[in-house]
Design a protein around this motif. Structure first.
Motif, mmCIF file in Angstrom:
data_model
loop_
_atom_site.group_PDB
_atom_site.id
_atom_site.type_symbol
_atom_site.label_atom_id
_atom_site.label_comp_id
_atom_site.label_asym_id
_atom_site.label_seq_id
_atom_site.Cartn_x
_atom_site.Cartn_y
_atom_site.Cartn_z
ATOM 1 N N SER A 1 0.826 -1.205 0.000
ATOM 2 C CA SER A 1 0.000 0.000 0.000
ATOM 3 C C SER A 1 0.860 1.255 0.000
ATOM 4 C CB SER A 1 -0.915 0.016 1.223
ATOM 5 O OG SER A 1 -0.149 0.215 2.408
ATOM 6 N N PRO A 2 0.336 2.371 -0.520
ATOM 7 C CA PRO A 2 1.075 3.631 -0.481
ATOM 8 C C PRO A 2 1.479 4.030 0.930
ATOM 9 C CG PRO A 2 -0.779 3.805 -1.988
ATOM 10 C CD PRO A 2 -0.917 2.491 -1.287
ATOM 11 N N GLN A 3 0.634 3.761 1.928
ATOM 12 C CA GLN A 3 0.983 4.077 3.305
ATOM 13 C C GLN A 3 2.218 3.307 3.752
ATOM 14 O OE1 GLN A 3 0.262 6.040 6.029
ATOM 15 N NE2 GLN A 3 1.883 4.818 6.973
ATOM 16 N N GLU A 4 2.244 2.012 3.449
ATOM 17 C CA GLU A 4 3.393 1.194 3.812
ATOM 18 C C GLU A 4 4.646 1.667 3.078
ATOM 19 O OE1 GLU A 4 5.640 -2.076 5.449
ATOM 20 O OE2 GLU A 4 3.844 -0.958 6.042
ATOM 21 N N ALA A 5 4.500 2.017 1.806
ATOM 22 C CA ALA A 5 5.650 2.486 1.033
ATOM 23 C C ALA A 5 6.213 3.768 1.623
ATOM 24 C CB ALA A 5 5.243 2.706 -0.421
ATOM 25 N N PHE A 6 5.318 4.700 1.984
ATOM 26 C CA PHE A 6 5.793 5.961 2.565
ATOM 27 C C PHE A 6 6.503 5.705 3.886
ATOM 28 C CE2 PHE A 6 5.464 9.831 5.030
ATOM 29 C CZ PHE A 6 5.822 10.810 4.113
ATOM 30 N N SER A 7 5.944 4.798 4.688
ATOM 31 C CA SER A 7 6.574 4.475 5.962
ATOM 32 C C SER A 7 7.977 3.918 5.746
ATOM 33 C CB SER A 7 5.705 3.465 6.718
ATOM 34 O OG SER A 7 6.324 3.059 7.915
ATOM 35 N N ARG A 8 8.140 3.055 4.759
ATOM 36 C CA ARG A 8 9.454 2.473 4.486
ATOM 37 C C ARG A 8 10.429 3.532 3.977
ATOM 38 N NH1 ARG A 8 9.580 -2.293 7.228
ATOM 39 N NH2 ARG A 8 7.865 -3.678 6.621
ATOM 40 N N VAL A 9 9.940 4.453 3.171
ATOM 41 C CA VAL A 9 10.804 5.530 2.682
ATOM 42 C C VAL A 9 11.366 6.329 3.857
ATOM 43 C CG1 VAL A 9 10.782 7.749 1.484
ATOM 44 C CG2 VAL A 9 9.791 5.751 0.396
ATOM 45 N N MET A 10 10.495 6.599 4.837
ATOM 46 C CA MET A 10 10.922 7.394 5.976
ATOM 47 C C MET A 10 11.874 6.632 6.893
ATOM 48 S SD MET A 10 9.597 10.340 5.539
ATOM 49 C CE MET A 10 9.769 11.121 7.136
ATOM 50 N N GLN A 11 12.010 5.324 6.706
ATOM 51 C CA GLN A 11 12.853 4.521 7.581
ATOM 52 C C GLN A 11 14.081 3.946 6.872
ATOM 53 O OE1 GLN A 11 10.255 1.523 9.184
ATOM 54 N NE2 GLN A 11 8.767 3.013 9.897
ATOM 55 N N THR A 12 14.251 4.237 5.604
ATOM 56 C CA THR A 12 15.353 3.665 4.827
ATOM 57 C C THR A 12 16.370 4.744 4.509
ATOM 58 O OG1 THR A 12 13.835 2.068 3.836
ATOM 59 C CG2 THR A 12 15.960 2.380 2.755
ATOM 60 N N ASN A 13 17.611 4.513 4.887
ATOM 61 C CA ASN A 13 18.607 5.561 4.647
ATOM 62 C C ASN A 13 19.083 5.527 3.196
ATOM 63 O OD1 ASN A 13 21.337 4.330 4.277
ATOM 64 N ND2 ASN A 13 20.923 3.443 6.293
ATOM 65 N N PRO A 14 19.574 6.636 2.701
ATOM 66 C CA PRO A 14 19.864 6.766 1.259
ATOM 67 C C PRO A 14 21.097 6.008 0.778
ATOM 68 C CG PRO A 14 20.444 8.777 2.421
ATOM 69 C CD PRO A 14 19.746 7.910 3.424
ATOM 70 N N VAL A 15 21.928 5.497 1.684
ATOM 71 C CA VAL A 15 23.164 4.840 1.256
ATOM 72 C C VAL A 15 23.110 3.330 1.500
ATOM 73 C CG1 VAL A 15 24.514 6.919 1.665
ATOM 74 C CG2 VAL A 15 24.260 5.245 3.514
ATOM 75 N N LEU A 16 21.915 2.796 1.741
ATOM 76 C CA LEU A 16 21.794 1.388 2.087
ATOM 77 C C LEU A 16 21.978 0.486 0.872
ATOM 78 C CD1 LEU A 16 21.269 -0.305 4.593
ATOM 79 C CD2 LEU A 16 18.833 -0.233 4.080
ATOM 80 N N TYR A 17 21.321 0.823 -0.225
ATOM 81 C CA TYR A 17 21.431 0.061 -1.467
ATOM 82 C C TYR A 17 20.899 0.928 -2.601
ATOM 83 C CZ TYR A 17 16.969 -1.158 0.762
ATOM 84 O OH TYR A 17 15.800 -1.113 1.455
ATOM 85 N N PRO A 18 21.226 0.584 -3.871
ATOM 86 C CA PRO A 18 20.702 1.357 -5.001
ATOM 87 C C PRO A 18 19.236 1.027 -5.245
ATOM 88 C CG PRO A 18 21.967 -0.482 -5.812
ATOM 89 C CD PRO A 18 22.139 -0.494 -4.317
ATOM 90 N N VAL A 19 18.634 1.742 -6.181
ATOM 91 C CA VAL A 19 17.230 1.490 -6.512
ATOM 92 C C VAL A 19 17.066 0.084 -7.070
ATOM 93 C CG1 VAL A 19 15.296 2.225 -7.944
ATOM 94 C CG2 VAL A 19 16.807 3.934 -6.916
ATOM 95 N N MET A 20 17.819 -0.252 -8.100
ATOM 96 C CA MET A 20 17.827 -1.594 -8.690
ATOM 97 C C MET A 20 19.247 -1.877 -9.181
ATOM 98 S SD MET A 20 14.702 -2.933 -8.540
ATOM 99 C CE MET A 20 14.529 -4.180 -9.832
ATOM 100 N N TYR A 21 19.589 -3.165 -9.249
ATOM 101 C CA TYR A 21 20.839 -3.576 -9.864
ATOM 102 C C TYR A 21 20.608 -3.824 -11.353
ATOM 103 C CZ TYR A 21 22.948 -4.344 -5.250
ATOM 104 O OH TYR A 21 23.450 -4.187 -3.982
ATOM 105 N N PRO A 22 21.668 -3.789 -12.161
ATOM 106 C CA PRO A 22 21.514 -4.090 -13.590
ATOM 107 C C PRO A 22 20.838 -5.444 -13.795
ATOM 108 C CG PRO A 22 23.705 -3.213 -13.143
ATOM 109 C CD PRO A 22 23.059 -3.431 -11.814
ATOM 110 N N GLY A 23 20.064 -5.534 -14.872
ATOM 111 C CA GLY A 23 19.314 -6.752 -15.138
ATOM 112 C C GLY A 23 18.002 -6.809 -14.382
ATOM 113 N N ASN A 24 17.575 -5.653 -13.876
ATOM 114 C CA ASN A 24 16.310 -5.564 -13.127
ATOM 115 C C ASN A 24 16.325 -6.464 -11.894
ATOM 116 O OD1 ASN A 24 13.738 -4.359 -12.842
ATOM 117 N ND2 ASN A 24 12.736 -6.193 -13.648
ATOM 118 N N LEU A 25 17.485 -6.519 -11.213
ATOM 119 C CA LEU A 25 17.632 -7.310 -10.001
ATOM 120 C C LEU A 25 17.347 -6.432 -8.785
ATOM 121 C CD1 LEU A 25 20.836 -9.374 -10.859
ATOM 122 C CD2 LEU A 25 18.432 -9.998 -11.202
#
Length: 740
Positions: A108-132
């Motif tokens: 849900s959008p609510q869950e996604a927003f909550s995760r955004v607020m709890q995930t730091n920007p240097v943890l991992y990239p958006v996606m790895y090559p090959g849509n991984l």
């Protein structure tokens, strides 16, 4: 750190703005309305139809081969028919409801927003090559990729509908007695919902930071979550319905200067859940009652009213099932008295009124609270020795019943209404006092050695609530070529716990009687430890190991220890004492402007939780989206006693002392908000009369445009201690309204 800033290895040293990655800056919604009315002296009708569509701010993955676009659609309909069957018999039939369809990602959008607020920007990239899909943990709930939750989890589609219907038959009985009538009402409401889930959990990968690249230059990835790219299938449904029956005798007549009305009404309601999960929940909820009212007015000066309710609830034993709840009210229009005539130029209307009554409540506690709940498969005993044993279950009481009864509230109200300046300004002031008794609470004074499996409920609590309501408004006032009107309202209330059935506390400052119901409790912060000497010379804090820069708490009982005996009231809670609003409208020729402001005062919130206190989270220190305000912290180089954050450390152990509830984290949530702003143009009447147009307007409206608050981390109106709740959305609408 340099590589993160440089951005030259984004898969190894990512720097992701998750908010921009997942959310668009704007989206759109649309609505259309149609209504028509007509009829004759015998029958008339009204029909209305409206459509509303709202799109989400979420971004999509263009590579997905399914529709995960978050979109909400709703159709509302209304139909009312009034018929005069005879000169004395009227029949009314009303049907209204809606049909909705909601499509959204597997998260849900609510869950996604909550995760955004709890995930730091240097943890991992958006996606790895090959849509991984990147991840850092084998658990699907710990530090999940917010982008993956929205774009890689599939979709859920939910269809629901609600129908409200009522039929009323009214019979004029003036042939028997002038002013007498009877009415019967039956209503049937039903709600249904059905959802189809096509979701998945994809495999997720983590880069090997010690050896990030293969010999061919590709990323050296390790799988940390085994999943599937195939969409699964699941369904869910919900439904409930309500039957309501009402019959009433009404009387309304006037004898010269005397006006008398009366009513005697019977009502009955039944609520049924079609998806009850337990036997008790499957039993229909039923209420039944009798209501009476009698009013008297003399010469539009003196008013009196008596009401009563005799209501029954299934939640109580037969001897306590029904409660009697009377009320009285009196009013006096002083401005209609002869002695007031000399004041009418200054005050055109003045009325004083008072009411006093009892209101009953059957909610709270558990259902059928007078019955014991018996568990037929309780744990029993095991007999035998070694490998030759036999176990036998048993029957036990899992919840104890008690002779609960209706909870009552004595409500008193003293009101004053007046108009002045030739009726251009009107004001209403109400002083109210509520005294609740018999509030449903679980007993708090029972010792553990009593041996009860569960603590029973009882009519144990008592609270008071006092305050005032104030409203002032004007009729349009001419200022030059413009016309202005204003309206303002304010509500103040203060509640107090008189009795909560809790044991007497060892120290008066720990007592919760005499405090408001939602008061916050914790330690009193008196600053930050300056150095090791400050720590050694202060009371021993049993809230965790302390270091310089950690929060120092007040030793309220002077025993040299900071422990549970030093907890006291430190905040009012998240419900404000004062709520106010103010609006104005301005018209000039065919143009108009209107604005509505609202504000609150007296609310606070204790900050905490994942994402708020850096490096101190439920599933690992790396789960922290550091707010920019984290730079406002205590450090040896900047020993600021008024910083937002105390000393920061990695992991929950070194942050334990600073993470306990204390006044350090209680923040004022007062705010002023420009709730709505309207701008429009009324098309002059007759402009398009040849097309059958009666009137029309063109308008623009903004909702939640701006707010002002001392609290800057997130919208203070959001009920969240870490900013992870979905925010209020700013909406700007443009439209045309036409009546033919």
């Amino acid at each position: 750190m340099d590589s993160t800033v440089a951005g030259n290895q984004p898969y190894l040293y990512p720097n992701v703005d998750w908010m921009k990655t997942i959310f668009q800056k704007s989206s759109y919604n649309r609505r259309a309305n149609f209504n028509a009315r007509g009829g004759s002296d015998v029958a008339n009708y009204y029909v209305g139809l409206s459509y509303y569509e709202e799109n989400s701010l979420l971004k999509l993955d263009d590579l997905a081969d399914y529709n995960a676009d978050a979109k909400f659609r709703r159709i509302n309909f209304t139909s009312n028919v009034n018929m005069n069957w005879t000169k004395t018999t009227k029949f009314e039939l009303g049907v209204q409801g809606y049909v909705t369809n909601t499509n959204m990602p597997g998260t849900s959008p609510q869950e996604a927003f909550s995760r955004v607020m709890q995930t730091n920007p240097v943890l991992y990239p958006v996606m790895y090559p090959g849509n991984l899909l990147p991840a850092v943990n084998q658990s699907t709930d710990a530090q999940p990729n917010p982008y993956g939750l929205i774009t890689q989890r599939g979709y859920v589609n939910t269809a629901s509908n609600q129908l409200y219907s009522n039929a009323r038959l009214t019979q004029d009985l003036a042939g028997l007695l002038k002013g007498l009538s009877a009415t019967v009402l039956y209503s049937f409401d039903v709600w249904n919902s059905h959802s189809i889930s096509r979701t998945r959990n994809r495999s997720a990968y983590q880069i090997d930071r010690g050896n990030p690249y293969n010999a061919d230059g590709s990323l050296n990835l390790t799988i940390v979550q085994n999943g599937s790219d195939d969409l699964g299938y699941g369904t869910g449904s919900g439904a409930n319905r309500r039957n309501y029956l009402e019959g009433a005798i009404n009387y309304n007549n006037q004898f010269g200067k005397h006006a008398v009305t009366g009513m005697f009404l019977f009502n009955q309601r039944e609520d049924i859940s079609s998806n009850a999960g337990t036997l008790i929940e499957s039993i229909p909820f039923r209420l039944q009652g009798i209501v009476g009212r009698a009013t008297y007015a003399y010469d539009n000066k003196y008013f009196g009213e008596f009401n009563f309710g005799y209501n029954g609830s299934e939640n109580f034993a037969p001897e306590n099932r029904y409660g009697f709840f009377p009320s009285i009210g009196v009013g006096w229009v002083i401005s209609n008295e002869k002695f007031f005539e000399s004041l009418t130029e200054a005050i055109q209307f003045f009325k004083i009124r008072y009411s006093n009554g009892i209101v009953g409540s059957g909610s709270g506690g558990r259902r059928f609270g007078f019955l014991d709940i018996v568990n037929g498969s309780a744990a029993g005993y095991t007999f035998g020795l070694g490998s030759t044993t036999s176990g036998f279950g048993g029957t036990a009481i899992s919840e104890y019943g008690s002779m609960v009864r209706w909870s009552e509230m004595n409500k008193q109200n003293l009101g004053i209404e007046f108009k002045t300046l030739n009726n251009k300004i009107s004001a209403t002031v109400d002083l109210f006092s509520d005294n609740r008794t018999g509030i449903f609470l679980q007993r708090g004074v029972l010792m553990d050695y009593v041996g009860l499996i569960s603590v029973p409920y009882g009519n144990l609590g008592r609270m008071t609530n006092k305050g005032l309501d104030f409203t002032v408004e004007t009729t349009p006032i001419a200022i030059g070529k413009t016309y202005w009107d204003f309206r303002a309202n304010l509500t103040y209330n203060r509640d107090l716990i008189i009795e909560n059935d809790q044991p007497v506390q060892p120290f008066p400052y720990m007592e919760r009687r005499g405090q408001n119901a939602l008061a916050r409790y914790g330690y009193v912060a008196i600053g930050l430890f300056e150095d090791e000497a400050d720590i050694q010379n202060s009371p021993l804090q049993r809230t965790g190991a302390v270091r310089p820069g950690d929060i120092k708490y007040k030793d309220l009982n002077g025993d040299g220890l900071i422990d549970a005996n030093d907890i006291t009231r430190i905040g009012n809670g998240d419900v404000p004492n004062i709520i106010w609003g103010g609006s104005f409208n301005v018209t000039w020729k065919q143009f108009y402007i209107g604005a509505f402001f609202q504000g609150t005062s007296g609310a606070d919130r204790m900050l905490g939780g994942d994402g708020m206190i850096p490096f101190n989270n439920s599933t690992g220190a790396e789960r922290s989206n550091l707010f920019m305000a984290a730079t406002d912290r205590w450090t040896p180089e900047n020993p600021n006693q008024n910083a937002l954050y105390p000393r920061l450390g990695w992991g929950s152990v070194v942050n334990q002392n600073n993470a306990v509830g204390s006044s350090w984290w209680v923040k004022d949530m007062d705010f002023i908000r420009l709730k709505t702003f309207d701008l429009g143009y009324n098309v002059p009447k007759g402009t398009f009369s040849s097309l059958g147009l009666k009137n029309a307007r063109i308008y623009a409206q903004g909702v939640n445009l701006f707010y002002w608050s001392k609290f800057k981390l997130w919208d203070p109106e959001i009920n969240s201690n870490n900013g992870s709740s979905y925010p209020n959305i700013r909406t700007i609408s443009f439209g045309i309204q036409a009546n033919f």
